[in-house]
Design an enzyme around this catalytic site. Structure first.
Site, PDB file in Angstrom:
ATOM      1  N   HIS A 168       0.570  -1.098  -0.080  1.00  0.00           N
ATOM      2  CA  HIS A 168      -0.246  -0.111   0.109  1.00  0.00           C
ATOM      3  C   HIS A 168       1.016   1.325  -0.203  1.00  0.00           C
ATOM      4  O   HIS A 168       2.452   1.160   0.238  1.00  0.00           O
ATOM      5  CB  HIS A 168      -0.658   0.015   1.365  1.00  0.00           C
ATOM      6  N   ASP A 177      -7.613  -5.863   0.137  1.00  0.00           N
ATOM      7  CA  ASP A 177      -8.337  -6.362  -1.178  1.00  0.00           C
ATOM      8  C   ASP A 177      -7.754  -8.104  -1.125  1.00  0.00           C
ATOM      9  O   ASP A 177      -8.481  -8.896  -1.925  1.00  0.00           O
ATOM     10  CB  ASP A 177      -7.307  -5.476  -2.859  1.00  0.00           C
TER      11      ASP A 177
HETATM   12  C1  SDX Z   1      -6.649   0.415  -2.792  1.00  0.00           C
HETATM   13  O1  SDX Z   1      -4.171   4.664  -1.818  1.00  0.00           O
HETATM   14  C2  SDX Z   1      -5.523   4.601  -1.131  1.00  0.00           C
HETATM   15  O2  SDX Z   1      -5.838   4.279  -0.360  1.00  0.00           O
HETATM   16  C3  SDX Z   1      -6.186   2.871  -1.877  1.00  0.00           C
HETATM   17  C4  SDX Z   1      -7.343   1.733  -1.402  1.00  0.00           C
HETATM   18  C5  SDX Z   1      -8.323   2.484  -0.601  1.00  0.00           C
HETATM   19  O3  SDX Z   1      -8.904   2.113  -0.096  1.00  0.00           O
HETATM   20  O4  SDX Z   1      -8.868   3.072  -1.559  1.00  0.00           O
HETATM   21  O5  SDX Z   1      -5.914   1.666  -0.610  1.00  0.00           O
HETATM   22  C6  SDX Z   1      -7.436   0.358  -2.114  1.00  0.00           C
HETATM   23  O6  SDX Z   1      -5.864   0.342  -4.113  1.00  0.00           O
HETATM   24  C7  SDX Z   1      -5.120  -1.066  -1.892  1.00  0.00           C
HETATM   25  C8  SDX Z   1      -4.155  -1.754  -3.183  1.00  0.00           C
HETATM   26  C9  SDX Z   1      -4.530  -3.099  -3.596  1.00  0.00           C
HETATM   27  N1  SDX Z   1      -3.156  -2.959  -5.193  1.00  0.00           N
HETATM   28  C10 SDX Z   1      -3.315  -3.710  -4.991  1.00  0.00           C
HETATM   29  O7  SDX Z   1      -3.069  -4.900  -3.682  1.00  0.00           O
HETATM   30  C11 SDX Z   1      -2.303  -4.187  -6.000  1.00  0.00           C
HETATM   31  C12 SDX Z   1      -0.622  -4.812  -5.802  1.00  0.00           C
HETATM   32  N2  SDX Z   1       0.067  -3.638  -4.443  1.00  0.00           N
HETATM   33  C13 SDX Z   1       0.992  -2.977  -5.434  1.00  0.00           C
HETATM   34  O8  SDX Z   1       1.114  -2.296  -6.738  1.00  0.00           O
HETATM   35  C14 SDX Z   1       1.587  -1.916  -4.815  1.00  0.00           C
HETATM   36  O9  SDX Z   1       1.468  -2.189  -2.960  1.00  0.00           O
HETATM   37  C15 SDX Z   1       0.391  -0.292  -4.638  1.00  0.00           C
HETATM   38  C16 SDX Z   1       0.234  -0.282  -5.631  1.00  0.00           C
HETATM   39  C17 SDX Z   1      -0.408  -0.503  -3.169  1.00  0.00           C
HETATM   40  C18 SDX Z   1       1.327   0.513  -3.950  1.00  0.00           C
HETATM   41  O10 SDX Z   1       2.663   0.192  -4.607  1.00  0.00           O
HETATM   42  P1  SDX Z   1       4.198   1.366  -4.657  1.00  0.00           P
HETATM   43  O11 SDX Z   1       3.565   3.114  -4.069  1.00  0.00           O
HETATM   44  O12 SDX Z   1       5.090   0.705  -5.656  1.00  0.00           O
HETATM   45  O13 SDX Z   1       4.219   0.667  -2.550  1.00  0.00           O
HETATM   46  P2  SDX Z   1       6.191   0.878  -1.732  1.00  0.00           P
HETATM   47  O14 SDX Z   1       6.300   2.479  -2.645  1.00  0.00           O
HETATM   48  O15 SDX Z   1       4.672   0.876  -1.228  1.00  0.00           O
HETATM   49  O16 SDX Z   1       6.662  -0.010  -2.680  1.00  0.00           O
HETATM   50  C19 SDX Z   1       7.583  -0.425  -2.477  1.00  0.00           C
HETATM   51  C20 SDX Z   1       8.433  -1.557  -2.560  1.00  0.00           C
HETATM   52  C21 SDX Z   1       8.880  -1.083  -3.809  1.00  0.00           C
HETATM   53  O17 SDX Z   1       9.722  -2.087  -4.489  1.00  0.00           O
HETATM   54  P3  SDX Z   1      11.224  -1.084  -5.003  1.00  0.00           P
HETATM   55  O18 SDX Z   1      11.198  -0.123  -6.087  1.00  0.00           O
HETATM   56  O19 SDX Z   1      11.614  -0.078  -3.873  1.00  0.00           O
HETATM   57  O20 SDX Z   1      12.335  -1.699  -4.865  1.00  0.00           O
HETATM   58  O21 SDX Z   1       7.751  -2.676  -2.852  1.00  0.00           O
HETATM   59  C22 SDX Z   1       7.551  -3.413  -4.163  1.00  0.00           C
HETATM   60  C23 SDX Z   1       7.620  -2.179  -5.221  1.00  0.00           C
HETATM   61  O22 SDX Z   1       7.538  -2.381  -6.151  1.00  0.00           O
HETATM   62  N3  SDX Z   1       6.154  -3.692  -3.763  1.00  0.00           N
HETATM   63  C24 SDX Z   1       5.526  -4.629  -3.876  1.00  0.00           C
HETATM   64  C25 SDX Z   1       4.147  -4.902  -3.620  1.00  0.00           C
HETATM   65  N4  SDX Z   1       3.661  -3.779  -3.439  1.00  0.00           N
HETATM   66  C26 SDX Z   1       5.028  -2.919  -4.253  1.00  0.00           C
HETATM   67  N5  SDX Z   1       6.361  -6.318  -4.228  1.00  0.00           N
HETATM   68  C27 SDX Z   1       5.802  -7.708  -4.402  1.00  0.00           C
HETATM   69  N6  SDX Z   1       3.974  -7.421  -4.206  1.00  0.00           N
HETATM   70  C28 SDX Z   1       3.198  -6.389  -3.947  1.00  0.00           C
HETATM   71  N7  SDX Z   1       2.366  -6.684  -3.609  1.00  0.00           N
END
Ligand code: SDX
Length: 392
Positions: free
Chosen positions: A270, A327
Protein backbone atom coordinates in the site's frame (compact mmCIF):
# COMPACT_ATOMS: atom_id res chain seq x y z
CA UNK A 1 -16.58 18.99 18.90
CA UNK A 2 -13.66 16.65 18.31
CA UNK A 3 -10.17 17.91 19.10
CA UNK A 4 -8.50 19.05 15.92
CA UNK A 5 -5.49 16.95 15.12
CA UNK A 6 -2.24 18.86 15.42
CA UNK A 7 0.34 16.75 13.68
CA UNK A 8 3.04 17.26 11.12
CA UNK A 9 2.84 14.35 8.67
CA UNK A 10 5.95 15.72 7.02
CA UNK A 11 4.15 16.40 3.79
CA UNK A 12 2.10 19.52 4.63
CA UNK A 13 3.67 21.34 1.68
CA UNK A 14 2.82 18.61 -0.83
CA UNK A 15 -0.64 17.66 0.50
CA UNK A 16 -3.22 17.91 -2.29
CA UNK A 17 -5.94 19.23 -0.01
CA UNK A 18 -7.20 19.53 3.56
CA UNK A 19 -10.06 17.32 4.67
CA UNK A 20 -12.05 16.50 7.82
CA UNK A 21 -13.39 13.20 6.54
CA UNK A 22 -10.76 10.48 6.95
CA UNK A 23 -7.49 10.20 8.82
CA UNK A 24 -4.91 7.51 8.07
CA UNK A 25 -1.74 6.84 10.03
CA UNK A 26 0.03 4.40 7.70
CA UNK A 27 2.81 3.56 10.16
CA UNK A 28 0.40 2.72 12.99
CA UNK A 29 -2.27 1.18 10.76
CA UNK A 30 -4.91 3.66 11.97
CA UNK A 31 -8.00 4.62 9.92
CA UNK A 32 -10.56 7.06 11.34
CA UNK A 33 -13.74 8.39 9.73
CA UNK A 34 -14.60 11.76 11.30
CA UNK A 35 -12.56 10.54 14.30
CA UNK A 36 -14.19 7.11 14.70
CA UNK A 37 -11.93 4.02 14.26
CA UNK A 38 -12.84 1.81 11.30
CA UNK A 39 -12.90 -1.27 13.56
CA UNK A 40 -15.60 0.23 15.80
CA UNK A 41 -17.66 1.43 12.84
CA UNK A 42 -17.39 -1.97 11.12
CA UNK A 43 -18.46 -3.80 14.28
CA UNK A 44 -21.17 -1.46 15.58
CA UNK A 45 -22.39 0.80 12.80
CA UNK A 46 -24.26 0.36 9.51
CA UNK A 47 -23.27 1.50 6.02
CA UNK A 48 -26.09 4.05 5.92
CA UNK A 49 -25.02 5.40 9.33
CA UNK A 50 -21.41 5.71 8.11
CA UNK A 51 -22.70 7.43 4.96
CA UNK A 52 -24.54 9.96 7.16
CA UNK A 53 -21.40 10.41 9.30
CA UNK A 54 -19.15 11.06 6.29
CA UNK A 55 -21.64 13.47 4.72
CA UNK A 56 -22.64 15.37 7.86
CA UNK A 57 -19.70 15.04 10.26
CA UNK A 58 -21.53 13.47 13.22
CA UNK A 59 -23.20 10.13 13.95
CA UNK A 60 -26.98 10.55 13.50
CA UNK A 61 -29.55 10.10 16.26
CA UNK A 62 -32.42 7.68 15.56
CA UNK A 63 -34.65 10.32 13.92
CA UNK A 64 -31.85 11.66 11.74
CA UNK A 65 -30.88 8.16 10.61
CA UNK A 66 -34.51 7.26 9.89
CA UNK A 67 -35.00 10.40 7.80
CA UNK A 68 -31.71 9.82 5.94
CA UNK A 69 -32.63 6.18 5.26
CA UNK A 70 -36.04 7.15 3.89
CA UNK A 71 -34.54 9.94 1.76
CA UNK A 72 -31.99 7.59 0.19
CA UNK A 73 -34.66 4.92 -0.29
CA UNK A 74 -36.82 7.35 -2.29
CA UNK A 75 -34.10 7.59 -4.92
CA UNK A 76 -33.34 3.87 -5.45
CA UNK A 77 -35.25 3.57 -8.75
CA UNK A 78 -33.55 4.64 -11.99
CA UNK A 79 -35.15 6.37 -14.98
CA UNK A 80 -36.96 3.70 -16.99
CA UNK A 81 -35.09 4.64 -20.16
CA UNK A 82 -31.83 3.79 -18.41
CA UNK A 83 -32.80 0.13 -18.81
CA UNK A 84 -32.84 0.74 -22.57
CA UNK A 85 -29.39 2.35 -22.27
CA UNK A 86 -28.11 -0.90 -20.71
CA UNK A 87 -29.34 -2.92 -23.66
CA UNK A 88 -26.87 -1.15 -25.94
CA UNK A 89 -23.98 -3.03 -24.30
CA UNK A 90 -22.77 -6.45 -25.44
CA UNK A 91 -23.78 -9.18 -22.99
CA UNK A 92 -20.11 -9.95 -22.33
CA UNK A 93 -19.27 -6.35 -21.41
CA UNK A 94 -17.30 -6.15 -18.13
CA UNK A 95 -19.67 -4.81 -15.43
CA UNK A 96 -17.15 -2.05 -14.69
CA UNK A 97 -17.34 -0.93 -18.33
CA UNK A 98 -21.12 -0.77 -17.95
CA UNK A 99 -20.83 1.12 -14.66
CA UNK A 100 -18.49 3.70 -16.21
CA UNK A 101 -20.89 4.23 -19.09
CA UNK A 102 -24.16 4.27 -17.20
CA UNK A 103 -23.02 6.52 -14.33
CA UNK A 104 -21.42 8.90 -16.82
CA UNK A 105 -24.81 9.07 -18.58
CA UNK A 106 -26.81 9.88 -15.42
CA UNK A 107 -26.44 13.62 -15.96
CA UNK A 108 -28.35 13.07 -19.22
CA UNK A 109 -31.28 11.69 -17.21
CA UNK A 110 -31.23 13.93 -14.13
CA UNK A 111 -30.82 17.47 -15.45
CA UNK A 112 -32.45 18.89 -12.31
CA UNK A 113 -29.47 17.99 -10.11
CA UNK A 114 -26.42 19.02 -12.11
CA UNK A 115 -26.07 22.68 -11.03
CA UNK A 116 -23.13 22.52 -8.60
CA UNK A 117 -23.85 26.09 -7.38
CA UNK A 118 -27.33 25.17 -6.12
CA UNK A 119 -27.11 23.60 -2.62
CA UNK A 120 -30.46 21.84 -3.05
CA UNK A 121 -29.33 20.26 -6.35
CA UNK A 122 -26.04 19.19 -4.77
CA UNK A 123 -27.95 17.38 -2.03
CA UNK A 124 -30.31 15.67 -4.50
CA UNK A 125 -27.42 14.60 -6.75
CA UNK A 126 -25.56 13.23 -3.70
CA UNK A 127 -28.58 11.22 -2.56
CA UNK A 128 -29.32 10.01 -6.10
CA UNK A 129 -25.75 8.74 -6.57
CA UNK A 130 -25.68 6.90 -3.23
CA UNK A 131 -29.18 5.46 -3.74
CA UNK A 132 -28.91 4.45 -7.38
CA UNK A 133 -25.46 2.86 -7.33
CA UNK A 134 -26.75 -0.46 -5.88
CA UNK A 135 -29.58 -0.50 -8.45
CA UNK A 136 -27.17 0.16 -11.34
CA UNK A 137 -24.63 -2.35 -9.96
CA UNK A 138 -27.30 -5.03 -9.69
CA UNK A 139 -28.52 -4.20 -13.21
CA UNK A 140 -24.96 -4.56 -14.54
CA UNK A 141 -24.78 -8.03 -12.99
CA UNK A 142 -28.24 -9.06 -14.21
CA UNK A 143 -27.41 -7.87 -17.72
CA UNK A 144 -24.16 -9.89 -17.72
CA UNK A 145 -25.97 -13.11 -16.77
CA UNK A 146 -28.97 -12.54 -19.04
CA UNK A 147 -31.53 -12.27 -16.25
CA UNK A 148 -34.26 -9.61 -16.01
CA UNK A 149 -33.70 -6.47 -13.94
CA UNK A 150 -35.52 -6.38 -10.57
CA UNK A 151 -36.97 -3.12 -9.30
CA UNK A 152 -35.84 -2.03 -5.81
CA UNK A 153 -37.94 -3.22 -2.85
CA UNK A 154 -37.79 -0.27 -0.49
CA UNK A 155 -39.12 -2.28 2.43
CA UNK A 156 -35.62 -3.80 2.62
CA UNK A 157 -32.43 -2.26 4.02
CA UNK A 158 -30.01 -0.53 1.66
CA UNK A 159 -27.83 -3.64 1.54
CA UNK A 160 -30.72 -6.11 1.60
CA UNK A 161 -32.29 -4.28 -1.34
CA UNK A 162 -29.03 -4.63 -3.28
CA UNK A 163 -28.72 -8.35 -2.52
CA UNK A 164 -32.29 -8.99 -3.66
CA UNK A 165 -31.89 -6.95 -6.88
CA UNK A 166 -28.69 -8.92 -7.57
CA UNK A 167 -29.61 -12.49 -6.65
CA UNK A 168 -33.44 -12.45 -6.72
CA UNK A 169 -35.49 -13.50 -9.76
CA UNK A 170 -39.12 -12.60 -10.63
CA UNK A 171 -40.09 -16.28 -10.65
CA UNK A 172 -39.67 -16.80 -6.91
CA UNK A 173 -39.49 -14.90 -3.60
CA UNK A 174 -36.02 -13.92 -2.33
CA UNK A 175 -35.20 -14.09 1.36
CA UNK A 176 -32.32 -11.84 2.43
CA UNK A 177 -29.91 -13.91 4.56
CA UNK A 178 -29.18 -11.71 7.62
CA UNK A 179 -25.65 -13.12 7.96
CA UNK A 180 -24.80 -12.20 4.39
CA UNK A 181 -26.62 -8.86 4.68
CA UNK A 182 -24.52 -7.98 7.77
CA UNK A 183 -21.29 -9.14 6.12
CA UNK A 184 -22.02 -7.16 2.93
CA UNK A 185 -22.94 -4.06 4.95
CA UNK A 186 -19.64 -4.37 6.84
CA UNK A 187 -17.71 -4.81 3.57
CA UNK A 188 -19.37 -1.62 2.28
CA UNK A 189 -18.27 0.21 5.47
CA UNK A 190 -14.67 -0.99 4.97
CA UNK A 191 -14.66 0.44 1.44
CA UNK A 192 -16.56 3.68 2.09
CA UNK A 193 -13.72 6.21 2.09
CA UNK A 194 -9.96 6.25 2.26
CA UNK A 195 -8.52 9.78 2.19
CA UNK A 196 -6.99 10.96 -1.09
CA UNK A 197 -6.53 7.63 -2.91
CA UNK A 198 -6.22 7.72 -6.69
CA UNK A 199 -9.94 7.52 -7.49
CA UNK A 200 -10.96 10.04 -4.82
CA UNK A 201 -8.31 12.45 -6.06
CA UNK A 202 -9.72 11.91 -9.56
CA UNK A 203 -13.21 12.81 -8.36
CA UNK A 204 -11.89 15.94 -6.64
CA UNK A 205 -9.82 17.00 -9.65
CA UNK A 206 -12.76 16.49 -12.02
CA UNK A 207 -15.04 18.34 -9.60
CA UNK A 208 -12.62 21.26 -9.28
CA UNK A 209 -13.31 22.12 -12.92
CA UNK A 210 -17.04 22.47 -12.18
CA UNK A 211 -18.03 19.20 -13.89
CA UNK A 212 -21.37 17.83 -12.73
CA UNK A 213 -21.27 15.30 -9.86
CA UNK A 214 -22.41 12.36 -12.03
CA UNK A 215 -19.50 12.93 -14.43
CA UNK A 216 -17.08 13.25 -11.49
CA UNK A 217 -18.17 9.94 -9.97
CA UNK A 218 -17.90 8.28 -13.40
CA UNK A 219 -14.28 9.54 -13.55
CA UNK A 220 -13.65 8.00 -10.12
CA UNK A 221 -15.11 4.67 -11.28
CA UNK A 222 -12.79 4.65 -14.30
CA UNK A 223 -9.75 5.24 -12.07
CA UNK A 224 -10.80 2.68 -9.46
CA UNK A 225 -10.94 -0.03 -12.16
CA UNK A 226 -7.16 -0.26 -12.38
CA UNK A 227 -5.61 -3.47 -10.91
CA UNK A 228 -3.19 -1.38 -8.82
CA UNK A 229 -6.23 0.20 -7.13
CA UNK A 230 -9.80 -1.07 -6.84
CA UNK A 231 -9.26 -3.76 -9.47
CA UNK A 232 -6.91 -5.50 -7.02
CA UNK A 233 -9.73 -7.45 -5.34
CA UNK A 234 -10.56 -9.15 -8.64
CA UNK A 235 -6.83 -9.61 -9.36
CA UNK A 236 -6.14 -10.98 -5.86
CA UNK A 237 -8.71 -13.76 -6.17
CA UNK A 238 -7.50 -14.58 -9.68
CA UNK A 239 -3.99 -14.79 -8.21
CA UNK A 240 -5.13 -17.15 -5.42
CA UNK A 241 -6.88 -19.31 -8.05
CA UNK A 242 -3.69 -19.36 -10.16
CA UNK A 243 -1.61 -20.39 -7.13
CA UNK A 244 -4.27 -23.00 -6.40
CA UNK A 245 -2.52 -24.97 -3.64
CA UNK A 246 -0.23 -24.02 -0.73
CA UNK A 247 2.73 -25.93 -2.17
CA UNK A 248 2.89 -23.43 -5.05
CA UNK A 249 3.13 -20.37 -2.78
CA UNK A 250 6.99 -20.24 -2.68
CA UNK A 251 7.08 -19.99 -6.51
CA UNK A 252 4.86 -16.88 -6.41
CA UNK A 253 6.68 -15.33 -3.45
CA UNK A 254 9.90 -15.66 -5.47
CA UNK A 255 8.26 -14.06 -8.50
CA UNK A 256 6.97 -11.14 -6.39
CA UNK A 257 10.55 -10.48 -5.24
CA UNK A 258 12.06 -10.74 -8.72
CA UNK A 259 12.59 -7.23 -10.05
CA UNK A 260 12.58 -8.57 -13.61
CA UNK A 261 9.17 -10.15 -13.10
CA UNK A 262 6.21 -7.72 -13.32
CA UNK A 263 4.20 -10.04 -11.03
CA UNK A 264 3.08 -8.41 -7.78
CA UNK A 265 1.28 -10.09 -4.88
CA UNK A 266 -2.18 -8.69 -5.49
CA UNK A 267 -3.86 -7.53 -2.29
CA UNK A 268 -0.45 -6.82 -0.74
CA UNK A 269 1.31 -3.52 -0.20
CA UNK A 270 0.00 0.00 0.00
CA UNK A 271 1.25 3.48 -0.77
CA UNK A 272 0.30 4.70 2.71
CA UNK A 273 -0.01 1.69 5.04
CA UNK A 274 3.40 0.45 6.15
CA UNK A 275 1.61 -1.64 8.72
CA UNK A 276 -1.32 -4.00 8.58
CA UNK A 277 -4.31 -2.38 6.80
CA UNK A 278 -6.92 -2.24 9.60
CA UNK A 279 -9.59 -3.05 7.03
CA UNK A 280 -7.86 -6.32 6.16
CA UNK A 281 -8.05 -7.34 9.82
CA UNK A 282 -11.83 -6.85 9.85
CA UNK A 283 -12.16 -8.49 6.43
CA UNK A 284 -10.34 -11.64 7.55
CA UNK A 285 -12.52 -11.81 10.68
CA UNK A 286 -15.64 -11.42 8.51
CA UNK A 287 -14.55 -14.29 6.25
CA UNK A 288 -14.21 -16.56 9.29
CA UNK A 289 -17.63 -15.49 10.65
CA UNK A 290 -19.48 -15.93 7.34
CA UNK A 291 -17.80 -19.27 6.58
CA UNK A 292 -18.68 -20.55 10.06
CA UNK A 293 -22.28 -19.34 9.83
CA UNK A 294 -22.83 -20.64 6.31
CA UNK A 295 -20.75 -23.76 6.97
CA UNK A 296 -18.78 -23.13 3.79
CA UNK A 297 -15.12 -23.72 3.23
CA UNK A 298 -12.91 -22.52 0.43
CA UNK A 299 -9.41 -23.91 -0.04
CA UNK A 300 -8.42 -20.51 -1.44
CA UNK A 301 -8.95 -19.01 2.04
CA UNK A 302 -6.37 -21.46 3.36
CA UNK A 303 -4.04 -20.50 0.50
CA UNK A 304 -4.56 -16.81 1.42
CA UNK A 305 -3.85 -17.43 5.11
CA UNK A 306 -0.67 -19.42 4.35
CA UNK A 307 0.46 -16.88 1.73
CA UNK A 308 0.05 -14.11 4.30
CA UNK A 309 1.92 -16.12 6.95
CA UNK A 310 4.86 -16.80 4.61
CA UNK A 311 5.02 -13.23 3.25
CA UNK A 312 4.85 -11.62 6.70
CA UNK A 313 7.88 -13.66 7.75
CA UNK A 314 9.87 -13.11 4.57
CA UNK A 315 12.72 -10.56 5.02
CA UNK A 316 11.94 -8.96 1.62
CA UNK A 317 8.34 -8.15 2.55
CA UNK A 318 9.30 -7.22 6.11
CA UNK A 319 11.97 -4.82 4.89
CA UNK A 320 9.62 -3.25 2.33
CA UNK A 321 6.79 -3.19 4.92
CA UNK A 322 4.38 -5.05 2.66
CA UNK A 323 1.21 -6.20 4.43
CA UNK A 324 -2.18 -7.46 3.21
CA UNK A 325 -4.52 -4.62 2.25
CA UNK A 326 -8.29 -4.40 2.08
CA UNK A 327 -8.35 -6.30 -1.23
CA UNK A 328 -6.51 -9.41 -0.07
CA UNK A 329 -9.39 -11.25 1.60
CA UNK A 330 -12.40 -9.51 0.05
CA UNK A 331 -12.50 -11.73 -3.03
CA UNK A 332 -12.72 -14.93 -0.97
CA UNK A 333 -15.83 -13.73 0.86
CA UNK A 334 -17.49 -12.09 -2.17
CA UNK A 335 -17.01 -15.31 -4.11
CA UNK A 336 -18.56 -17.31 -1.24
CA UNK A 337 -21.56 -14.97 -1.25
CA UNK A 338 -22.02 -15.68 -4.97
CA UNK A 339 -20.50 -12.73 -6.83
CA UNK A 340 -18.38 -13.42 -9.93
CA UNK A 341 -14.90 -11.80 -9.84
CA UNK A 342 -16.04 -9.34 -12.53
CA UNK A 343 -18.38 -7.80 -9.96
CA UNK A 344 -15.79 -7.31 -7.20
CA UNK A 345 -14.63 -3.85 -8.27
CA UNK A 346 -18.24 -2.85 -8.95
CA UNK A 347 -18.92 -3.57 -5.26
CA UNK A 348 -15.90 -1.50 -4.30
CA UNK A 349 -17.25 1.38 -6.46
CA UNK A 350 -20.74 1.00 -4.95
CA UNK A 351 -19.33 1.47 -1.44
CA UNK A 352 -16.75 4.12 -2.36
CA UNK A 353 -19.49 6.25 -3.95
CA UNK A 354 -20.33 7.37 -0.40
CA UNK A 355 -16.74 8.57 0.14
CA UNK A 356 -16.46 10.10 -3.32
CA UNK A 357 -19.73 12.02 -2.82
CA UNK A 358 -18.68 13.20 0.65
CA UNK A 359 -15.25 14.28 -0.64
CA UNK A 360 -16.82 16.02 -3.65
CA UNK A 361 -19.19 17.94 -1.36
CA UNK A 362 -16.30 18.94 0.92
CA UNK A 363 -14.31 20.17 -2.09
CA UNK A 364 -17.17 21.98 -3.87
CA UNK A 365 -18.27 23.83 -0.72
CA UNK A 366 -14.73 24.96 0.16
CA UNK A 367 -14.75 28.76 -0.35
CA UNK A 368 -11.05 28.66 -1.23
CA UNK A 369 -11.46 25.86 -3.75
CA UNK A 370 -9.79 26.47 -7.14
CA UNK A 371 -9.44 24.30 -10.23
CA UNK A 372 -6.82 21.61 -9.66
CA UNK A 373 -3.69 22.14 -11.73
CA UNK A 374 -0.81 19.75 -10.81
CA UNK A 375 2.59 20.97 -12.10
CA UNK A 376 5.42 18.81 -13.51
CA UNK A 377 9.19 18.59 -13.67
CA UNK A 378 9.94 19.07 -17.42
CA UNK A 379 12.78 16.87 -18.65
CA UNK A 380 12.16 17.03 -22.43
CA UNK A 381 14.17 18.77 -25.22
CA UNK A 382 15.25 22.41 -24.83
CA UNK A 383 13.75 24.91 -27.33
CA UNK A 384 14.64 24.23 -30.99
CA UNK A 385 13.50 25.41 -34.47
CA UNK A 386 11.12 23.58 -36.80
CA UNK A 387 12.79 21.47 -39.56
CA UNK A 388 10.80 21.32 -42.84
CA UNK A 389 9.87 17.81 -44.00
CA UNK A 390 12.09 18.08 -47.10
CA UNK A 391 15.11 18.57 -44.83
CA UNK A 392 14.50 15.68 -42.42
C1 SDX B 1 -6.19 0.07 -2.87
O1 SDX B 1 -4.57 4.61 -1.93
C2 SDX B 1 -5.46 3.94 -1.34
O2 SDX B 1 -5.85 4.23 -0.23
C3 SDX B 1 -6.02 2.75 -2.14
C4 SDX B 1 -7.00 1.89 -1.38
C5 SDX B 1 -8.30 2.62 -1.13
O3 SDX B 1 -9.03 2.22 -0.19
O4 SDX B 1 -8.64 3.50 -1.95
O5 SDX B 1 -6.44 1.48 -0.15
C6 SDX B 1 -7.37 0.65 -2.20
O6 SDX B 1 -5.93 0.41 -4.00
C7 SDX B 1 -5.31 -0.89 -2.11
C8 SDX B 1 -4.10 -1.36 -2.96
C9 SDX B 1 -4.62 -2.44 -3.91
N1 SDX B 1 -3.57 -2.81 -4.88
C10 SDX B 1 -2.95 -4.00 -4.79
O7 SDX B 1 -3.10 -4.81 -3.88
C11 SDX B 1 -2.03 -4.30 -5.97
C12 SDX B 1 -0.72 -4.88 -5.44
N2 SDX B 1 -0.05 -3.80 -4.70
C13 SDX B 1 1.00 -3.08 -5.42
O8 SDX B 1 0.68 -2.86 -6.77
C14 SDX B 1 1.46 -1.88 -4.61
O9 SDX B 1 1.62 -2.27 -3.31
C15 SDX B 1 0.67 -0.59 -4.62
C16 SDX B 1 0.33 -0.14 -6.01
C17 SDX B 1 -0.60 -0.73 -3.84
C18 SDX B 1 1.56 0.44 -3.98
O10 SDX B 1 2.67 0.47 -4.81
P1 SDX B 1 3.87 1.43 -4.45
O11 SDX B 1 3.36 2.79 -4.21
O12 SDX B 1 4.97 1.23 -5.43
O13 SDX B 1 4.31 0.81 -3.06
P2 SDX B 1 5.62 1.13 -2.38
O14 SDX B 1 6.27 2.38 -2.92
O15 SDX B 1 5.35 1.06 -0.92
O16 SDX B 1 6.55 -0.12 -2.80
C19 SDX B 1 7.68 -0.34 -2.02
C20 SDX B 1 8.42 -1.46 -2.70
C21 SDX B 1 8.60 -1.24 -4.20
O17 SDX B 1 9.81 -1.92 -4.54
P3 SDX B 1 11.13 -0.98 -4.76
O18 SDX B 1 10.81 -0.04 -5.90
O19 SDX B 1 11.36 -0.25 -3.43
O20 SDX B 1 12.23 -1.98 -5.11
O21 SDX B 1 7.66 -2.69 -2.58
C22 SDX B 1 7.37 -3.19 -3.87
C23 SDX B 1 7.48 -2.02 -4.83
O22 SDX B 1 7.82 -2.51 -6.12
N3 SDX B 1 6.01 -3.69 -3.82
C24 SDX B 1 5.65 -4.94 -4.03
C25 SDX B 1 4.26 -4.97 -3.84
N4 SDX B 1 3.82 -3.75 -3.52
C26 SDX B 1 4.92 -2.95 -3.50
N5 SDX B 1 6.34 -6.05 -4.37
C27 SDX B 1 5.63 -7.20 -4.52
N6 SDX B 1 4.27 -7.30 -4.35
C28 SDX B 1 3.57 -6.20 -4.01
N7 SDX B 1 2.23 -6.29 -3.86
Amino acid sequence: QTDAFTYDPGFTSTASCQSKLTYIDGDQGILLHRGYPIGELAEQSSFMEVAYLLLNGELPDADQLGTFDRTITRHTMVHEQLATFFRGFRRDAHPMAILCGVVGALSAFYHDSTDIHDPAQRVIASHRLIAKMPTIAAMAYKYSVGQPFLYPDNSLSYTGNFLRMTFGVPAEPYEVNPVIERAMDRIFILHADHEQNASTSTVRLAGSSGANPFACIAAGIACLWGPAHGGANEAALNMLREIGTPDRIPEYIARAKDKNDPFRLMGFGHRVYKNYDPRATVMQKTVREVFAELKVTDPLFDVALQLEEIALNDPYFVEKKLFPNVDFYSGVILSAIGFPTSMFTVLFALARTVGWVAQWNEMITDPDQKIGRPRQLYNGPTQRSYVPLTER
